[in-house]
Design a protein around this motif. Sequence first.
Motif, PDB file in Angstrom:
ATOM      1  N   TRP A 132       8.354  -0.486   5.459  1.00  0.00           N
ATOM      2  CA  TRP A 132       8.540  -1.821   6.040  1.00  0.00           C
ATOM      3  C   TRP A 132       9.296  -2.772   5.112  1.00  0.00           C
ATOM      4  CZ3 TRP A 132       6.462  -5.777   3.280  1.00  0.00           C
ATOM      5  CH2 TRP A 132       5.346  -5.510   2.461  1.00  0.00           C
ATOM      6  N   TRP A 133       9.050  -2.698   3.803  1.00  0.00           N
ATOM      7  CA  TRP A 133       9.698  -3.661   2.908  1.00  0.00           C
ATOM      8  C   TRP A 133      11.162  -3.317   2.623  1.00  0.00           C
ATOM      9  CZ3 TRP A 133       6.304   0.061   1.220  1.00  0.00           C
ATOM     10  CH2 TRP A 133       6.768   0.937   0.253  1.00  0.00           C
ATOM     11  N   LEU A 134      11.593  -2.122   3.034  1.00  0.00           N
ATOM     12  CA  LEU A 134      12.984  -1.724   2.846  1.00  0.00           C
ATOM     13  C   LEU A 134      13.803  -1.881   4.122  1.00  0.00           C
ATOM     14  CD1 LEU A 134      12.498   1.460   0.614  1.00  0.00           C
ATOM     15  CD2 LEU A 134      13.342  -0.787  -0.094  1.00  0.00           C
ATOM     16  N   GLY A 135      13.218  -2.509   5.140  1.00  0.00           N
ATOM     17  CA  GLY A 135      13.935  -2.717   6.395  1.00  0.00           C
ATOM     18  C   GLY A 135      15.276  -3.413   6.227  1.00  0.00           C
ATOM     19  N   GLN A 151       6.960   0.131  13.225  1.00  0.00           N
ATOM     20  CA  GLN A 151       6.322   1.346  13.744  1.00  0.00           C
ATOM     21  C   GLN A 151       5.971   2.315  12.624  1.00  0.00           C
ATOM     22  OE1 GLN A 151       5.328   1.445  17.005  1.00  0.00           O
ATOM     23  NE2 GLN A 151       6.056  -0.648  16.688  1.00  0.00           N
ATOM     24  N   MET A 152       4.904   3.069  12.842  1.00  0.00           N
ATOM     25  CA  MET A 152       4.481   4.055  11.850  1.00  0.00           C
ATOM     26  C   MET A 152       5.313   5.332  11.975  1.00  0.00           C
ATOM     27  SD  MET A 152       2.308   4.298   9.348  1.00  0.00           S
ATOM     28  CE  MET A 152       0.921   3.222   9.689  1.00  0.00           C
ATOM     29  N   VAL A 153       5.490   5.824  13.204  1.00  0.00           N
ATOM     30  CA  VAL A 153       6.300   7.023  13.451  1.00  0.00           C
ATOM     31  C   VAL A 153       7.125   6.791  14.709  1.00  0.00           C
ATOM     32  CG1 VAL A 153       6.295   9.514  13.897  1.00  0.00           C
ATOM     33  CG2 VAL A 153       4.524   8.526  12.437  1.00  0.00           C
ATOM     34  N   ALA A 164       6.005   3.935   5.429  1.00  0.00           N
ATOM     35  CA  ALA A 164       5.851   3.995   3.979  1.00  0.00           C
ATOM     36  C   ALA A 164       4.769   4.965   3.523  1.00  0.00           C
ATOM     37  CB  ALA A 164       5.539   2.597   3.454  1.00  0.00           C
ATOM     38  N   ALA A 165       4.998   5.531   2.344  1.00  0.00           N
ATOM     39  CA  ALA A 165       4.015   6.260   1.541  1.00  0.00           C
ATOM     40  C   ALA A 165       3.127   7.205   2.347  1.00  0.00           C
ATOM     41  CB  ALA A 165       3.183   5.281   0.716  1.00  0.00           C
ATOM     42  N   LEU A 166       1.912   6.777   2.675  1.00  0.00           N
ATOM     43  CA  LEU A 166       0.959   7.664   3.335  1.00  0.00           C
ATOM     44  C   LEU A 166       1.298   7.944   4.789  1.00  0.00           C
ATOM     45  CD1 LEU A 166      -2.380   6.459   1.738  1.00  0.00           C
ATOM     46  CD2 LEU A 166      -0.937   8.383   1.102  1.00  0.00           C
ATOM     47  N   ALA A 167       2.367   7.354   5.297  1.00  0.00           N
ATOM     48  CA  ALA A 167       2.852   7.724   6.628  1.00  0.00           C
ATOM     49  C   ALA A 167       3.356   9.164   6.655  1.00  0.00           C
ATOM     50  CB  ALA A 167       3.957   6.778   7.086  1.00  0.00           C
ATOM     51  N   ARG A 196      -3.073   5.328  13.327  1.00  0.00           N
ATOM     52  CA  ARG A 196      -2.340   4.169  12.799  1.00  0.00           C
ATOM     53  C   ARG A 196      -0.984   4.122  13.484  1.00  0.00           C
ATOM     54  NH1 ARG A 196      -2.670   5.413   6.490  1.00  0.00           N
ATOM     55  NH2 ARG A 196      -1.703   7.315   7.282  1.00  0.00           N
ATOM     56  N   ALA A 197      -0.927   3.411  14.605  1.00  0.00           N
ATOM     57  CA  ALA A 197       0.294   3.389  15.399  1.00  0.00           C
ATOM     58  C   ALA A 197       1.377   2.530  14.791  1.00  0.00           C
ATOM     59  CB  ALA A 197      -0.016   2.885  16.816  1.00  0.00           C
ATOM     60  N   SER A 198       0.984   1.601  13.947  1.00  0.00           N
ATOM     61  CA  SER A 198       1.936   0.597  13.495  1.00  0.00           C
ATOM     62  C   SER A 198       1.755   0.271  12.025  1.00  0.00           C
ATOM     63  CB  SER A 198       1.766  -0.674  14.343  1.00  0.00           C
ATOM     64  OG  SER A 198       2.573  -1.720  13.856  1.00  0.00           O
ATOM     65  N   GLN A 199       2.867  -0.103  11.370  1.00  0.00           N
ATOM     66  CA  GLN A 199       2.800  -0.635  10.019  1.00  0.00           C
ATOM     67  C   GLN A 199       2.554  -2.137  10.019  1.00  0.00           C
ATOM     68  OE1 GLN A 199       5.743   1.210   7.043  1.00  0.00           O
ATOM     69  NE2 GLN A 199       6.895   1.324   8.959  1.00  0.00           N
TER      70      GLN A 199
END
Length: 315
Positions: A132-135, A151-153, A164-167, A196-199
């Motif tokens: 998310w922070w690299l959008g 979105q997570m995936v 991110a990361a644990l996604a 976890r549907a969303s970041q």
Amino acid sequence: MKISVLALEDVFDTGLSAVLDTLETANELAGECSRYDVRCVGVRAKVCTHQGFEVRLAAKAHRAPDLVVVPALACKQPETIVAALARADVADAVKLLARWRAGGARIAAACTGTFVLGRAGLLDGHRATTSWWLGPTFRREFPSVELDHEQMVIADRGALTAGAALAHVDLALTVIRERSPNLADLVARHLLVEDRASQAPFIAPGHIAHDDDLVKRFETWTRRHIAESFDLARAARAVGASERTLQRRIRMVLGKSPIAFVQDLRLERAAHLLRTTRDNVDNVARSVGYEDGATLRVLIRRKLRTSARNLRRTG
């Protein structure tokens, strides 16, 4: 199903392990049915992970696998991931991915691994997500990609991207779920992973804004005037830009309108106040610029519905 996990130099240890361990757990729980043939491959004979572990890799297959997964590079800042894309091994990986994709392989990546897919041009015209922070950096580097960093995936036409990361775990579970929802649910239970549907719950809107000086000034000004009615002309004057320039820059950096970003900041502040104070919803709503609690509730429900709708699109 043949899966190649493409590990590059300075690979993010947790990302690589998460993909491999999740798929291995699926194989153990599936028994002899629906097993995944997983190989860790590379464009070099071995790589050194970010934490200094040496990983020896299988030779890359000439024939395309069913799926290739690119775990994250251990780059946490915009300048480091952009610099990493210029490396020789990444250039070789880009060529390999393009060849495998042409051979029919699906492609997948999580976190900064999505930048490798972007550099290969394999996400052009696709919906995708990333850390998310690299959008803002992703949008600047790959303007032809329809990025949704909340979105997570996201699965879109043969491409799977995750946040991110644990996604990385969510990405692997999505791969499993496509073949067996029951198995994916069982793996998630064993790994204690919730849906976890969303970041979005993890996003810090102000942190994203800091990628651009003008957007950062707008974010700072908005926070100072968050309890007041929003006026674009007034905001533009305060940050030293025209309305059109401000709108264009926020759209380019954040992928949304100024008022949508203001709403993100208001909802972030409201959520913090609801968690940390005893103020009722009406008082919290007025403190972040809304007339009453009903408006705040509507916006929160709308945010939740949008996340659910995007999850259905992904699925």
